[in-house]
Design a protein around this motif. Structure first.
Motif, PDB file in Angstrom:
ATOM      1  N   LYS A  61      47.800  38.960  29.654  1.00 12.04           N
ATOM      2  CA  LYS A  61      47.203  39.887  30.436  1.00 12.04           C
ATOM      3  C   LYS A  61      47.610  40.032  31.931  1.00 12.04           C
ATOM      4  O   LYS A  61      47.902  40.824  32.515  1.00 12.04           O
ATOM      5  CB  LYS A  61      45.554  40.030  30.481  1.00 12.04           C
ATOM      6  CG  LYS A  61      45.024  40.497  29.311  1.00 12.04           C
ATOM      7  CD  LYS A  61      43.553  40.370  29.495  1.00 12.04           C
ATOM      8  CE  LYS A  61      42.777  40.953  28.231  1.00 12.04           C
ATOM      9  NZ  LYS A  61      41.327  41.013  28.553  1.00 12.04           N
ATOM     10  N   GLU A  62      48.180  38.400  32.298  1.00 14.03           N
ATOM     11  CA  GLU A  62      48.604  38.490  33.691  1.00 14.03           C
ATOM     12  C   GLU A  62      50.264  38.896  33.715  1.00 14.03           C
ATOM     13  O   GLU A  62      50.616  39.363  34.734  1.00 14.03           O
ATOM     14  CB  GLU A  62      48.633  37.139  33.884  1.00 14.03           C
ATOM     15  CG  GLU A  62      47.044  36.603  34.318  1.00 14.03           C
ATOM     16  CD  GLU A  62      47.118  35.021  34.718  1.00 14.03           C
ATOM     17  OE1 GLU A  62      48.034  34.374  34.645  1.00 14.03           O
ATOM     18  OE2 GLU A  62      46.213  34.385  34.948  1.00 14.03           O
ATOM     19  N   ALA A  63      50.885  39.083  32.517  1.00 16.37           N
ATOM     20  CA  ALA A  63      52.248  39.404  32.392  1.00 16.37           C
ATOM     21  C   ALA A  63      52.276  40.829  32.300  1.00 16.37           C
ATOM     22  O   ALA A  63      53.233  41.422  32.766  1.00 16.37           O
ATOM     23  CB  ALA A  63      52.635  38.537  31.336  1.00 16.37           C
ATOM     24  N   LEU A  64      51.187  41.474  31.698  1.00 17.00           N
ATOM     25  CA  LEU A  64      51.452  43.037  31.587  1.00 17.00           C
ATOM     26  C   LEU A  64      50.841  43.742  32.476  1.00 17.00           C
ATOM     27  O   LEU A  64      49.724  43.329  33.327  1.00 17.00           O
ATOM     28  CB  LEU A  64      50.785  43.108  30.110  1.00 17.00           C
ATOM     29  CG  LEU A  64      51.299  42.730  28.738  1.00 17.00           C
ATOM     30  CD1 LEU A  64      50.353  43.011  27.642  1.00 17.00           C
ATOM     31  CD2 LEU A  64      52.770  43.375  28.629  1.00 17.00           C
ATOM     32  N   GLY A  67      46.500  48.341  32.163  1.00 15.29           N
ATOM     33  CA  GLY A  67      46.155  49.577  31.161  1.00 15.29           C
ATOM     34  C   GLY A  67      46.991  49.246  29.881  1.00 15.29           C
ATOM     35  O   GLY A  67      46.858  50.326  29.009  1.00 15.29           O
ATOM     36  N   VAL A  68      47.760  48.239  29.873  1.00 13.52           N
ATOM     37  CA  VAL A  68      48.507  48.094  28.385  1.00 13.52           C
ATOM     38  C   VAL A  68      47.931  46.921  27.707  1.00 13.52           C
ATOM     39  O   VAL A  68      47.247  46.065  28.333  1.00 13.52           O
ATOM     40  CB  VAL A  68      50.067  47.470  29.163  1.00 13.52           C
ATOM     41  CG1 VAL A  68      50.840  47.057  27.696  1.00 13.52           C
ATOM     42  CG2 VAL A  68      50.802  48.405  29.971  1.00 13.52           C
ATOM     43  N   ASN A  69      47.717  47.492  26.543  1.00 11.09           N
ATOM     44  CA  ASN A  69      47.013  46.617  25.532  1.00 11.09           C
ATOM     45  C   ASN A  69      48.047  45.811  24.626  1.00 11.09           C
ATOM     46  O   ASN A  69      49.123  46.550  24.666  1.00 11.09           O
ATOM     47  CB  ASN A  69      45.933  47.569  24.855  1.00 11.09           C
ATOM     48  CG  ASN A  69      44.849  47.977  25.696  1.00 11.09           C
ATOM     49  OD1 ASN A  69      44.514  47.373  26.575  1.00 11.09           O
ATOM     50  ND2 ASN A  69      44.434  49.324  25.510  1.00 11.09           N
ATOM     51  N   ILE A  70      47.453  44.861  23.861  1.00 14.25           N
ATOM     52  CA  ILE A  70      48.269  44.155  23.064  1.00 14.25           C
ATOM     53  C   ILE A  70      47.612  43.935  21.702  1.00 14.25           C
ATOM     54  O   ILE A  70      46.301  43.823  21.660  1.00 14.25           O
ATOM     55  CB  ILE A  70      48.788  42.731  23.679  1.00 14.25           C
ATOM     56  CG1 ILE A  70      49.641  41.987  22.559  1.00 14.25           C
ATOM     57  CG2 ILE A  70      47.575  42.042  24.014  1.00 14.25           C
ATOM     58  CD1 ILE A  70      50.520  40.849  23.055  1.00 14.25           C
ATOM     59  N   SER A  71      48.251  44.219  20.453  1.00 17.69           N
ATOM     60  CA  SER A  71      47.395  44.166  19.340  1.00 17.69           C
ATOM     61  C   SER A  71      47.011  42.562  19.107  1.00 17.69           C
ATOM     62  O   SER A  71      47.726  41.772  19.522  1.00 17.69           O
ATOM     63  CB  SER A  71      48.335  44.706  18.186  1.00 17.69           C
ATOM     64  OG  SER A  71      49.453  43.825  17.835  1.00 17.69           O
ATOM     65  N   LYS A  72      46.028  42.469  18.159  1.00 15.47           N
ATOM     66  CA  LYS A  72      45.852  41.066  17.613  1.00 15.47           C
ATOM     67  C   LYS A  72      46.959  40.525  17.021  1.00 15.47           C
ATOM     68  O   LYS A  72      47.154  39.044  17.372  1.00 15.47           O
ATOM     69  CB  LYS A  72      44.650  41.245  16.744  1.00 15.47           C
ATOM     70  CG  LYS A  72      44.034  39.836  16.349  1.00 15.47           C
ATOM     71  CD  LYS A  72      42.787  40.043  15.583  1.00 15.47           C
ATOM     72  CE  LYS A  72      42.147  38.806  15.044  1.00 15.47           C
ATOM     73  NZ  LYS A  72      40.797  38.888  14.192  1.00 15.47           N
ATOM     74  N   GLU A  73      47.762  41.083  16.251  1.00  8.78           N
ATOM     75  CA  GLU A  73      48.831  40.479  15.507  1.00  8.78           C
ATOM     76  C   GLU A  73      49.947  40.131  16.553  1.00  8.78           C
ATOM     77  O   GLU A  73      50.705  38.689  16.374  1.00  8.78           O
ATOM     78  CB  GLU A  73      49.408  41.521  14.493  1.00  8.78           C
ATOM     79  CG  GLU A  73      48.536  41.967  13.364  1.00  8.78           C
ATOM     80  CD  GLU A  73      47.699  43.172  13.987  1.00  8.78           C
ATOM     81  OE1 GLU A  73      47.705  43.683  14.584  1.00  8.78           O
ATOM     82  OE2 GLU A  73      46.633  43.199  12.870  1.00  8.78           O
TER      83      GLU A  73
END
Length: 187
Positions: A61-64, A67-73
């Motif tokens: 989250k700190e790197a993105l 508003g950008v999300n990341i999938s669980k995979e």
């Protein structure tokens, strides 16, 4: 039909059964030897070597951008990759410690490992982070020592006050006794 068709290779059969035909022969022996020779702190399952998901999520989250999300995979893949990187770096650093005939890894071992692993671009940021960490630790140590000195001074002052109070009480008791003795002598 062919003879042995559908049968498992010999090594698999030996793995499942010992040479004498008992179950768990070679596999059980290898597992027992591994447990006996491995330190008790070793991970028993590969999942135990993964970094905590909460830590990985916070770093991501700190790197993105917001508003950008990341999938669980994707999070899981990053976690595994980070864990593999840490294990690889630790192994390389351990080699440097062993060359130095030491059992404890130190910062210079990690920095040397980074260079050997061809991650030279990480060396400068790591050195800066290490210096910041050392300054922080030094500051904490000095603050702790100052706090202890202040506490000792306060304790010494309290003890002096108590001893003064005790001396005053003793003086008062002596005066009272002398006054009583004088009164008894007058009577």
């Amino acid at each position: 039909g062919r003879r042995g068709a559908g049968r498992k290779p010999v090594w698999i059969r030996l793995w499942r059964r010992g040479k004498s035909g008992r179950r768990g022969g070679l596999r059980k022996r290898l597992e027992t030897e591994a447990r006996a020779s491995a330190p008790s702190a070793m991970a028993e399952r590969p999942e135990d070597l993964n970094l905590p998901n909460a830590v990985i999520t916070r770093i991501i989250k700190e790197a993105l951008p917001d508003g950008v999300n990341i999938s669980k995979e994707a999070r899981s893949a990053i976690s595994r990759a980070a864990s593999v990187f840490v294990l690889y770096a630790t192994s390389c650093a351990n080699n440097f410690a062993m060359k130095g005939k030491r059992k404890t890894l130190n910062a210079s071992d990690v920095l040397s490992a980074m260079e050997e692993m061809e991650f030279q671009r990480f060396v400068t940021p790591l050195k800066e982070a290490l210096e910041a960490y050392r300054r922080e630790q030094k500051g904490k140590k000095e603050a702790s020592e100052q706090k202890k000195k202040d506490k000792d001074k306060k304790t010494d002052a309290e003890e002096q006050d108590k001893s003064r109070d005790e001396d005053n009480e003793e003086d008062e008791e002596r005066l009272e006794e002398e006054e009583q003795n004088e009164e008894e002598e007058v009577d």
